[in-house]
Design an enzyme around this catalytic site. Structure first.
Site, PDB file in Angstrom:
ATOM      1  N   HIS A 583       0.831  -1.208   0.000  1.00  0.00           N
ATOM      2  CA  HIS A 583       0.000   0.000   0.000  1.00  0.00           C
ATOM      3  C   HIS A 583       0.866   1.259   0.000  1.00  0.00           C
ATOM      4  O   HIS A 583       0.670   2.170  -0.819  1.00  0.00           O
ATOM      5  CB  HIS A 583      -0.909  -0.014   1.231  1.00  0.00           C
ATOM      6  CG  HIS A 583      -1.785   1.194   1.354  1.00  0.00           C
ATOM      7  ND1 HIS A 583      -3.108   1.211   0.956  1.00  0.00           N
ATOM      8  CD2 HIS A 583      -1.533   2.458   1.825  1.00  0.00           C
ATOM      9  CE1 HIS A 583      -3.625   2.407   1.172  1.00  0.00           C
ATOM     10  NE2 HIS A 583      -2.687   3.185   1.708  1.00  0.00           N
ATOM     11  N   GLU A 584       1.821   1.328   0.927  1.00  0.00           N
ATOM     12  CA  GLU A 584       2.667   2.525   1.014  1.00  0.00           C
ATOM     13  C   GLU A 584       3.532   2.674  -0.233  1.00  0.00           C
ATOM     14  O   GLU A 584       3.799   3.791  -0.689  1.00  0.00           O
ATOM     15  CB  GLU A 584       3.537   2.466   2.272  1.00  0.00           C
ATOM     16  CG  GLU A 584       2.751   2.456   3.583  1.00  0.00           C
ATOM     17  CD  GLU A 584       1.804   3.643   3.730  1.00  0.00           C
ATOM     18  OE1 GLU A 584       2.074   4.711   3.145  1.00  0.00           O
ATOM     19  OE2 GLU A 584       0.787   3.507   4.424  1.00  0.00           O
ATOM     20  N   HIS A 587       1.677   4.580  -2.885  1.00  0.00           N
ATOM     21  CA  HIS A 587       1.824   6.030  -2.784  1.00  0.00           C
ATOM     22  C   HIS A 587       3.169   6.472  -3.369  1.00  0.00           C
ATOM     23  O   HIS A 587       3.248   7.464  -4.108  1.00  0.00           O
ATOM     24  CB  HIS A 587       1.750   6.468  -1.316  1.00  0.00           C
ATOM     25  CG  HIS A 587       0.375   6.439  -0.737  1.00  0.00           C
ATOM     26  ND1 HIS A 587      -0.688   7.117  -1.305  1.00  0.00           N
ATOM     27  CD2 HIS A 587      -0.121   5.833   0.371  1.00  0.00           C
ATOM     28  CE1 HIS A 587      -1.774   6.918  -0.579  1.00  0.00           C
ATOM     29  NE2 HIS A 587      -1.460   6.146   0.437  1.00  0.00           N
ATOM     30  N   HIS A 590       3.161   6.578  -7.101  1.00  0.00           N
ATOM     31  CA  HIS A 590       2.497   7.764  -7.625  1.00  0.00           C
ATOM     32  C   HIS A 590       3.467   8.949  -7.644  1.00  0.00           C
ATOM     33  O   HIS A 590       3.535   9.722  -8.616  1.00  0.00           O
ATOM     34  CB  HIS A 590       1.282   8.082  -6.767  1.00  0.00           C
ATOM     35  CG  HIS A 590       0.231   8.881  -7.468  1.00  0.00           C
ATOM     36  ND1 HIS A 590      -0.936   9.276  -6.866  1.00  0.00           N
ATOM     37  CD2 HIS A 590       0.163   9.388  -8.732  1.00  0.00           C
ATOM     38  CE1 HIS A 590      -1.662   9.971  -7.713  1.00  0.00           C
ATOM     39  NE2 HIS A 590      -1.012  10.056  -8.852  1.00  0.00           N
TER      40      HIS A 590
END
Length: 805
Positions: A583-584, A587, A590
């Site tokens: 998940h991290e 980020h 992105h």
């Protein structure tokens, strides 16, 4: 506003039951700074040759990546090379040449302040069309300069172990934040920006990014009441200060109406006896009504009446907490009205994908309807379980609010007993193999990989921090990631992604300015290129005529347990920790790929209800068979993982997903109604009755299990402050990411690691950061042109997709 605050670290709702964001050898001469971009690009090209998939160093980098996370000996050997080579002299935190000592933070802020004031003076003096054409880029650079100090200092003061460094970083943060607030009330900057945007000749000449940034800054200026008369503007500032004060007090001091309950120990049957014994004195159990003890009790205590008492106390907030919440909501409604908005939700959502509270409600209504059959089936299963649990006064024909956690826990325990112990899977997820797997996945999908890089003395805040350079097959070095992944005393346990510096194009003019300032303040940089970015990483972009770009600099924080020093075993991740890291990294991806020319739209600087899309999508890759085959191997035997075993575990985690989604819909609806215009009618210093009435109204309308009278759980809903009117965002991005996962990555002939799917997602979504409307990104990647206009119908359509993976 000129400084767009980074998102607060998202706290996963499942965990809340888990947040939203520097060499002094030779003088840099002006003639060096004036060298052509092409010549500079050629010079860098000789040093930094873009790698290819056939490069012989890839296999070596891949092995090293695993070893530096799994082997303390390898990491120690790897990390000491640079120290010997540089003689122990500090290169500065993140290689920021100012930050070689605590006092350097003040120097960093002072030099940055000089640059900021020059820009402000220029912008305020613009008159011609040619000059005004520069306004959007100049204000974006002004914002970037503020962020350079504020974001980095805020991060350092929260993670650095040295109190002197913490204090220096806090001082730099405060001084720049104060200056930012002055700029946000400087009407001349707002006037010049609006003047430029209103001239067709200028607006038509701007790039899509410049237009987007101009619109963002105009809205941010408006939200700070810069268009109001002086009296109203002062009232706006006063209310804003009150909101901050009351909001922080609400979050930090949430408390129950009844802090603890007393029970005879016999009434706690079913709960772990060892845990009960710790709370027992003279045969009486003192149970705190909030926190883990109460949660465990509601999941395990057999006596329904005892569970009812605990539930009621656990869901009843103190009068003070409710008063603070109502004051917060009332002030937010007032500040929105002062700014000319119908409600705080209307004000907040104008620059989000949703655009309006009516569209949010349409999305949540559609999602609730799509989820209802699943939630109903789960409830039927709980009721069937309860009907076989004959107890006096247990109401066998219905599920009460205090029954749901108890019987859900029984269902989950039954499923877990059929699968192997969690530590069986952990043996296949050493931290090094997972990082290796992420790099391999990124390379297959996006042509980028993670390469270990020696850190220079003083570059990191802890000796355990690993630096990874992100290398693109075509573009070379494109980002830097600092990985602080291991636990240590005093470190926050919350996983988080921080963008310490955004992508942005550096102009020739800035290079000249950097050379001039460096010559005036003493040469601490080797080149104008270093001075232009304070010593942090830069590279030339083949996508933009080999223009010089500052590279995204990212910090990833986790809290993974270290293996005992006496053991050869590496750090092993649970399935939940594995998903968290993916998940991290979503980020980070992105930020890495959103390499825009303007920092206001770089990477994760996008609408709140779009920011979680890449990270939530990445969670799907963690358990995909094609991805597991890239890395999941036993840390001792190197045997590959049987993918069916993790599928069983994932199925367990999703077993009662209908109830979880229903709960999030309830909170999203409550968030919207609380940030409507209704609080304007509330009395000052209320008792909590107003917010409690709305709370029960929402539960009656959307909950499959009735909420008993006497509860007021809204006083524990801390996300109301940090995510006011945007709490729906996580569900929204889960729905979109699930659709993209199914329609783009799972339907591809090459499966989840098909490069064509990766290229599609990178080009349609990641590359744009926040510089492209979110609906354009979603419609583009899904091939659904009808979605690109957004609006209420598009929001409702996303709701109909449901939350599935």
């Amino acid at each position: 506003m000129l400084k767009r605050l980074q998102r607060a670290g998202w706290t996963c709702p499942q965990c809340a039951s888990h947040q939203s964001k520097v060499t002094r050898r030779c003088l840099v001469t002006t003639s060096n700074a004036k060298g052509s971009g092409a010549a500079a690009a050629k010079a860098v090209g000789e040093e930094y040759q873009p790698v290819t998939k056939a490069a012989p160093g890839i296999a070596h980098d891949d092995r090293t990546l695993r070893q530096i996370f799994d082997s303390p000996h390898t990491w120690k050997e790897f990390s000491t090379k640079a120290k010997h080579r540089y003689g122990g002299k500090s290169a500065g935190l993140f290689q920021n040449r100012y930050l070689t000592r605590p006092d350097g933070f003040q120097d960093f802020a002072a030099v940055t302040l000089v640059k900021c004031k020059r820009i402000v003076e220029k912008v305020l003096g613009y008159r011609s069309v040619g000059e005004l054409r520069r306004v959007a880029r100049d204000l974006d650079r002004l914002s970037d300069l503020l962020c350079r100090v504020i974001d980095l200092s805020d991060f350092v003061r929260s993670v650095h172990p040295d109190r002197k460094v913490q204090a220096a970083a806090s001082q730099a943060y405060s001084s720049m934040f104060e200056y930012m607030n002055v700029l946000n009330t400087t009407t001349g900057l707002n006037d010049q920006l609006k003047r430029a945007a209103a001239i067709p000749e200028i607006y038509d000449s701007w790039s899509e990014e410049e237009r987007t940034v101009a619109a963002i800054l105009i809205k941010d200026f408006s939200k700070s009441a810069i268009d109001l008369e002086e009296t109203d503007r002062q009232a706006f500032v006063n209310i804003s200060n009150e909101i901050a004060e009351v909001g922080n007090a609400f979050v930090e001091n949430m408390e129950a109406a009844t802090p603890s309950l007393q029970f005879e120990s016999s009434r706690m049957k079913g709960m772990d006896p060892m845990f009960v014994r710790q709370m027992t004195r003279w045969g009486s159990v003192a149970l705190p009504t909030i926190g883990m003890p109460a949660i465990m009790a509601m999941r395990s205590v057999e006596d329904p009446e005892t569970r009812r008492e605990i539930y009621m106390a656990n869901r009843a907030s103190s009068r003070v907490s409710l008063q603070r919440l109502e004051q917060l909501l009332k002030r937010r409604a007032e500040i929105a009205k002062l700014g000319g908005y119908e409600s705080y939700a209307h004000m907040t959502l104008t620059d989000k994908m949703a655009q309006s509270p009516e569209a949010v409600t349409s999305f949540l209504d559609a999602l609730a309807k799509e989820n209802a059959p699943r939630a109903k089936e789960e409830l039927r299963e709980l009721l069937e379980l309860k009907s076989g649990d004959a107890r006096a006064g247990n109401f066998p024909a219905e599920i009460n609010a205090w029954d749901r956690d108890y019987y859900t826990s029984q269902v989950m325990s039954s499923m877990r007993s059929k699968t192997r112990a969690p530590d069986f899977l952990s043996a296949y997820f050493s931290l090094g193999t997972v990082m290796q797997g992420l790099s391999r996945l990124f390379h297959r999908l996006y042509g980028i990989r993670l390469v270990p890089r020696e850190t220079l003395p003083g570059e990191t805040w802890n000796s355990d921090v690993r630096r990874l350079d992100v290398i693109d097959d075509q573009e070379g070095h494109i980002a830097v990631i600092y990985c602080d992944l291991f636990e240590r005393p005093g470190k926050s346990p919350n996983p988080a992604h921080f963008t310490l510096r955004c992508s942005r194009k550096i102009s020739e003019e800035e290079m000249q300015e950097a050379a001039e300032l460096s010559s005036q303040t003493g040469a601490i940089f080797n080149t104008a290129q270093e001075a232009a970015n304070d010593g942090l990483a830069t590279n030339f972009s083949p996508r933009d005529g080999h223009a010089l770009y500052q590279l995204p600099t990212i910090a990833l924080i986790c809290d993974f347990a270290l293996a005992p020093a006496s053991s050869d075993r590496p750090t092993l991740l649970t399935v939940r920790e594995l998903t968290t890291l993916f998940h991290e990294m979503g980020h980070a991806l992105h930020s890495i790929c959103g390499r825009t020319a303007l920092q206001n739209v770089s990477g994760t600087r996008c609408a709140t209800d779009f920011a979680e899309l890449p990270s939530v999508l990445m969670e799907n890759f963690a358990s995909a068979p094609e991805v597991l085959a890239l890395y999941a191997r036993h840390w001792e035997t190197d045997a590959p993982l049987d993918c069916d075993r993790i599928r069983e575990r994932v199925d367990v985690e999703k077993r009662m997903q209908g109830a979880e989604i229903e709960g999030q819909v309830l909170l999203g609806m409550l968030d919207q109604v609380y940030h409507s215009s209704r609080p304007l009618k509330w009395k000052e210093g209320g008792t909590g009755a107003e917010s409690t009435t709305l709370y029960h109204d929402i539960w009656r309308q959307y909950s499959a299990v009735p909420e008993p009278a006497g509860t007021s759980w809204q006083g524990f809903f801390g996300h109301l402050y940090g995510y006011g009117a945007t709490y729906y965002s996580y569900l929204f991005d889960r729905a979109i990411s699930g659709k993209i996962w199914r329609d783009v990555f799972q339907r591809s002939q090459g499966g989840a690691i098909d490069p064509r799917s990766g290229e599609r997602f990178r080009e349609e979504v990641l590359r744009h950061g926040g510089g492209r409307d979110g609906w354009q990104c979603v419609g583009g990647v899904l091939g659904r042109d009808e979605l690109k206009a957004g609006g209420r119908e598009a929001m409702e359509e996303v709701g109909r997709w449901g939350v599935h993976s």
